[in-house]
Design a protein around this motif. Structure first.
Motif, mmCIF file in Angstrom:
data_model
loop_
_atom_site.group_PDB
_atom_site.id
_atom_site.type_symbol
_atom_site.label_atom_id
_atom_site.label_comp_id
_atom_site.label_asym_id
_atom_site.label_seq_id
_atom_site.Cartn_x
_atom_site.Cartn_y
_atom_site.Cartn_z
ATOM 1 N N GLU A 115 0.609 -1.199 -0.250
ATOM 2 C CA GLU A 115 -0.052 0.056 -0.192
ATOM 3 C C GLU A 115 0.890 1.190 -0.043
ATOM 4 O O GLU A 115 0.439 2.342 -0.555
ATOM 5 C CB GLU A 115 -1.098 0.217 1.113
ATOM 6 C CG GLU A 115 -0.331 -0.140 2.605
ATOM 7 C CD GLU A 115 -0.842 -1.519 2.894
ATOM 8 O OE1 GLU A 115 -0.461 -2.429 2.392
ATOM 9 O OE2 GLU A 115 -1.413 -1.735 3.946
ATOM 10 N N ILE A 116 2.179 1.069 0.470
ATOM 11 C CA ILE A 116 2.973 2.216 0.520
ATOM 12 C C ILE A 116 3.179 2.735 -0.770
ATOM 13 O O ILE A 116 3.169 3.780 -1.325
ATOM 14 C CB ILE A 116 4.057 2.324 1.294
ATOM 15 C CG1 ILE A 116 3.564 1.977 2.836
ATOM 16 C CG2 ILE A 116 5.094 3.290 1.056
ATOM 17 C CD1 ILE A 116 4.905 1.866 3.830
ATOM 18 N N GLU A 117 3.681 1.533 -1.474
ATOM 19 C CA GLU A 117 4.048 1.875 -3.005
ATOM 20 C C GLU A 117 2.806 2.265 -3.965
ATOM 21 O O GLU A 117 2.944 3.181 -4.849
ATOM 22 C CB GLU A 117 4.547 0.656 -3.594
ATOM 23 C CG GLU A 117 5.855 0.329 -3.148
ATOM 24 C CD GLU A 117 7.084 1.108 -3.773
ATOM 25 O OE1 GLU A 117 6.676 1.981 -4.465
ATOM 26 O OE2 GLU A 117 8.174 0.921 -3.386
ATOM 27 N N ALA A 118 1.575 1.704 -3.397
ATOM 28 C CA ALA A 118 0.363 2.176 -4.450
ATOM 29 C C ALA A 118 0.148 3.736 -3.930
ATOM 30 O O ALA A 118 -0.168 4.452 -4.789
ATOM 31 C CB ALA A 118 -0.613 1.263 -4.036
ATOM 32 N N ALA A 119 0.272 4.126 -2.604
ATOM 33 C CA ALA A 119 0.055 5.340 -2.265
ATOM 34 C C ALA A 119 1.238 6.247 -2.944
ATOM 35 O O ALA A 119 0.817 7.559 -3.524
ATOM 36 C CB ALA A 119 0.072 5.841 -0.809
ATOM 37 N N LEU A 120 2.338 6.030 -3.106
ATOM 38 C CA LEU A 120 3.438 6.745 -3.700
ATOM 39 C C LEU A 120 3.210 6.853 -5.180
ATOM 40 O O LEU A 120 3.430 7.964 -5.802
ATOM 41 C CB LEU A 120 4.590 6.168 -3.639
ATOM 42 C CG LEU A 120 5.049 6.390 -1.848
ATOM 43 C CD1 LEU A 120 6.531 5.546 -1.707
ATOM 44 C CD2 LEU A 120 5.145 7.650 -1.546
ATOM 45 N N GLY A 121 2.389 5.709 -5.824
ATOM 46 C CA GLY A 121 2.378 5.891 -7.235
ATOM 47 C C GLY A 121 1.209 7.114 -7.525
ATOM 48 O O GLY A 121 1.621 7.639 -8.682
ATOM 49 N N GLU A 122 0.228 6.914 -6.588
ATOM 50 C CA GLU A 122 -0.963 7.918 -6.933
ATOM 51 C C GLU A 122 -0.356 9.391 -6.688
ATOM 52 O O GLU A 122 -0.747 10.327 -7.342
ATOM 53 C CB GLU A 122 -2.002 7.623 -5.963
ATOM 54 C CG GLU A 122 -2.669 6.291 -6.267
ATOM 55 C CD GLU A 122 -3.372 6.335 -7.448
ATOM 56 O OE1 GLU A 122 -3.413 7.573 -8.057
ATOM 57 O OE2 GLU A 122 -3.618 5.141 -7.894
ATOM 58 N N MET A 123 0.749 9.475 -5.841
ATOM 59 C CA MET A 123 1.264 10.701 -5.377
ATOM 60 C C MET A 123 2.294 11.166 -6.497
ATOM 61 O O MET A 123 2.821 12.387 -6.415
ATOM 62 C CB MET A 123 2.069 10.743 -3.917
ATOM 63 C CG MET A 123 0.852 10.475 -2.902
ATOM 64 S SD MET A 123 1.685 10.227 -1.525
ATOM 65 C CE MET A 123 2.759 11.663 -1.136
ATOM 66 N N GLY A 124 2.570 10.595 -7.531
ATOM 67 C CA GLY A 124 3.578 10.905 -8.376
ATOM 68 C C GLY A 124 5.232 10.148 -8.199
ATOM 69 O O GLY A 124 6.209 10.724 -8.522
ATOM 70 N N HIS A 125 4.914 9.557 -6.755
ATOM 71 C CA HIS A 125 6.329 9.144 -6.412
ATOM 72 C C HIS A 125 6.759 7.515 -6.370
ATOM 73 O O HIS A 125 7.265 7.016 -5.581
ATOM 74 C CB HIS A 125 6.649 9.571 -4.731
ATOM 75 C CG HIS A 125 6.798 10.954 -4.849
ATOM 76 N ND1 HIS A 125 7.843 11.657 -4.930
ATOM 77 C CD2 HIS A 125 5.832 11.838 -4.539
ATOM 78 C CE1 HIS A 125 7.361 12.959 -4.397
ATOM 79 N NE2 HIS A 125 6.239 13.060 -4.297
ATOM 80 N N GLY A 126 6.012 7.046 -7.521
ATOM 81 C CA GLY A 126 6.446 5.452 -7.393
ATOM 82 C C GLY A 126 7.760 5.215 -7.899
ATOM 83 O O GLY A 126 8.495 5.844 -8.357
ATOM 84 N N ALA A 127 7.793 3.719 -8.076
ATOM 85 C CA ALA A 127 9.129 3.358 -8.357
ATOM 86 C C ALA A 127 9.640 3.703 -9.815
ATOM 87 O O ALA A 127 10.841 4.108 -9.963
ATOM 88 C CB ALA A 127 9.375 1.760 -8.118
ATOM 89 N N ASP A 128 8.651 3.598 -10.694
ATOM 90 C CA ASP A 128 9.230 4.103 -12.047
ATOM 91 C C ASP A 128 9.524 5.300 -12.137
ATOM 92 O O ASP A 128 10.329 5.744 -12.841
ATOM 93 C CB ASP A 128 7.850 3.731 -12.793
ATOM 94 C CG ASP A 128 7.580 2.365 -13.276
ATOM 95 O OD1 ASP A 128 8.350 1.634 -12.712
ATOM 96 O OD2 ASP A 128 6.339 2.094 -13.456
ATOM 97 N N ALA A 129 8.580 6.425 -11.574
ATOM 98 C CA ALA A 129 8.963 7.867 -11.412
ATOM 99 C C ALA A 129 10.548 7.941 -10.910
ATOM 100 O O ALA A 129 11.204 8.766 -11.309
ATOM 101 C CB ALA A 129 8.121 8.537 -10.847
ATOM 102 N N HIS A 130 10.680 7.356 -9.756
ATOM 103 C CA HIS A 130 12.020 7.253 -8.978
ATOM 104 C C HIS A 130 13.266 6.973 -9.939
ATOM 105 O O HIS A 130 14.153 7.570 -9.978
ATOM 106 C CB HIS A 130 12.089 6.519 -7.832
ATOM 107 C CG HIS A 130 13.397 6.116 -7.193
ATOM 108 N ND1 HIS A 130 13.860 7.314 -6.581
ATOM 109 C CD2 HIS A 130 13.908 5.142 -6.995
ATOM 110 C CE1 HIS A 130 15.065 6.933 -5.966
ATOM 111 N NE2 HIS A 130 15.353 5.587 -6.381
#
Length: 347
Positions: A115-130
């Motif tokens: 869920e942390i990854e899912a939340a970060l993805g919605e915020m624009g901070h997902g692993a791909d963006a990183h």
């Protein structure tokens, strides 16, 4: 952000919205988490002399045990200094709790990565963006200048969970702020070493069995507007004596404590905020309205310095276990210290 159409009005009312995050089912059935965001009009910082300590920054808040996000004032503070604020109700807590589930139950704190990854993805901070901004290491630090910064903000068990996450996912967070994080068992390392094998055995043979609940309801008395406190919240989502305890969950927490005791290497500056004192007593005393009655704060302060190379520990006189549920002067002082720390370290 993605899936914009699925944001819904939140129980806190405007300007809060929530987004359900579907997760992999477990033995109890379907599982979800819930991301909450604060989306007001023009930034309040425009009315406060242009304060920009957290400009171009996103904050992800994670609650503690038997808890959920309801702290409107905390979201307003971050908005005031220029940040976008998000809060995550973890699986089986608060907005994410379903009738068929065991409240708060998990057997490995690392499972919250989903869920942390899912939340970060919605915020624009997902692993791909990183990865697009440079990935890990020193080169990644330089590459991240092209994106919004990320602050992780965790309370109690949420502070433990985020500390372990930041250690496993180095290079992702720009700062970690911990509000009375549960970094060590109340009996310190000696007590943890004594009970961990017994808890581990019970976790293997009867993970959902009963554990004696030592919560006498004093902490709820100090914060709830229905008693001596000043805060209104859903007592079904934040019970007066907390959720029932189970060996599987306690084993997961003790394992996290052991990892912290061994030393972490979070590669972002860490601010740990604690009350000046603890009051642990089987009887109610007036001192419980101005101290931490959940954790031994001196032990937590010692553990905090093992989280990262750069750690600041600040103690607040009169603070409760959740510093942002303390009396107004304490909350205001905590906000001032966070802003001052951000000016020094977030840049």
């Amino acid at each position: 952000m993605t899936r914009e159409a699925k944001w819904q009005p939140d129980v806190l009312g405007e300007p809060f919205e929530q987004l359900t995050l579907p997760l992999a089912p477990d033995a109890e059935g379907d599982v979800v988490a819930t991301l909450v965001r604060y989306v007001p009009g023009p930034r309040l910082s425009d009315l406060h002399f242009g304060r920009e300590e957290a400009e171009n920054t996103d904050v992800l808040y994670v609650h503690g045990w038997s808890d959920y996000f309801f702290q409107r004032e905390l979201a307003e503070f971050w908005h005031t200094i220029g940040a976008r604020f998000f809060a995550l109700d973890l699986r089986k807590y608060g907005r994410s709790l379903r009738p068929w589930q065991t409240p708060g139950y998990i057997e490995d704190l690392a499972a919250y990565d989903e869920e942390i990854e899912a939340a970060l993805g919605e915020m624009g901070h997902g692993a791909d963006a990183h990865a697009e901004h440079g990935g890990h290491g020193e080169h990644g630090r330089a590459g991240r200048e092209g994106r919004r910064r990320l602050i992780l903000l965790g309370h109690s068990t949420g502070g433990l969970t985020l500390s372990l996450w930041a250690n496993r996912h180095r290079g992702r967070a720009d700062a970690v702020i911990l509000n009375s994080p549960w970094l060590e068992f109340q009996g310190h390392s000696v007590g943890r070493a004594a009970i961990a094998p017994l808890v581990g055995l019970r976790a293997r043979v009867d993970p959902l069995g009963a554990v004696v609940n030592v919560d006498l309801g004093f902490y709820s008395r100090s914060v709830s507007a229905t008693m001596d406190g000043e805060w209104d919240y859903d007592l079904a989502w934040r019970p007066a004596r907390g959720f029932a305890l189970h060996p599987g969950w306690l084993n997961a927490v003790l394992a996290g404590h052991a990892q912290v005791a061994a030393g972490l290497a979070i590669d972002a500056p860490v601010l740990t905020m604690l009350s000046a004192r603890s009051t642990l007593s089987p009887r109610w005393t007036p001192e419980m309205m101005s101290s931490d009655i959940v954790l031994v704060v001196d032990d937590i302060a010692q553990r905090a310095i093992r989280l990262a190379p750069t750690v600041t520990v600040t103690r607040l006189d009169g603070a409760l276990h959740d510093i942002f549920l303390s009396r107004a002067p304490v909350r205001q002082e905590a906000e001032k210290r966070m802003a001052r720390w951000l000016r020094a370290y977030l840049r």
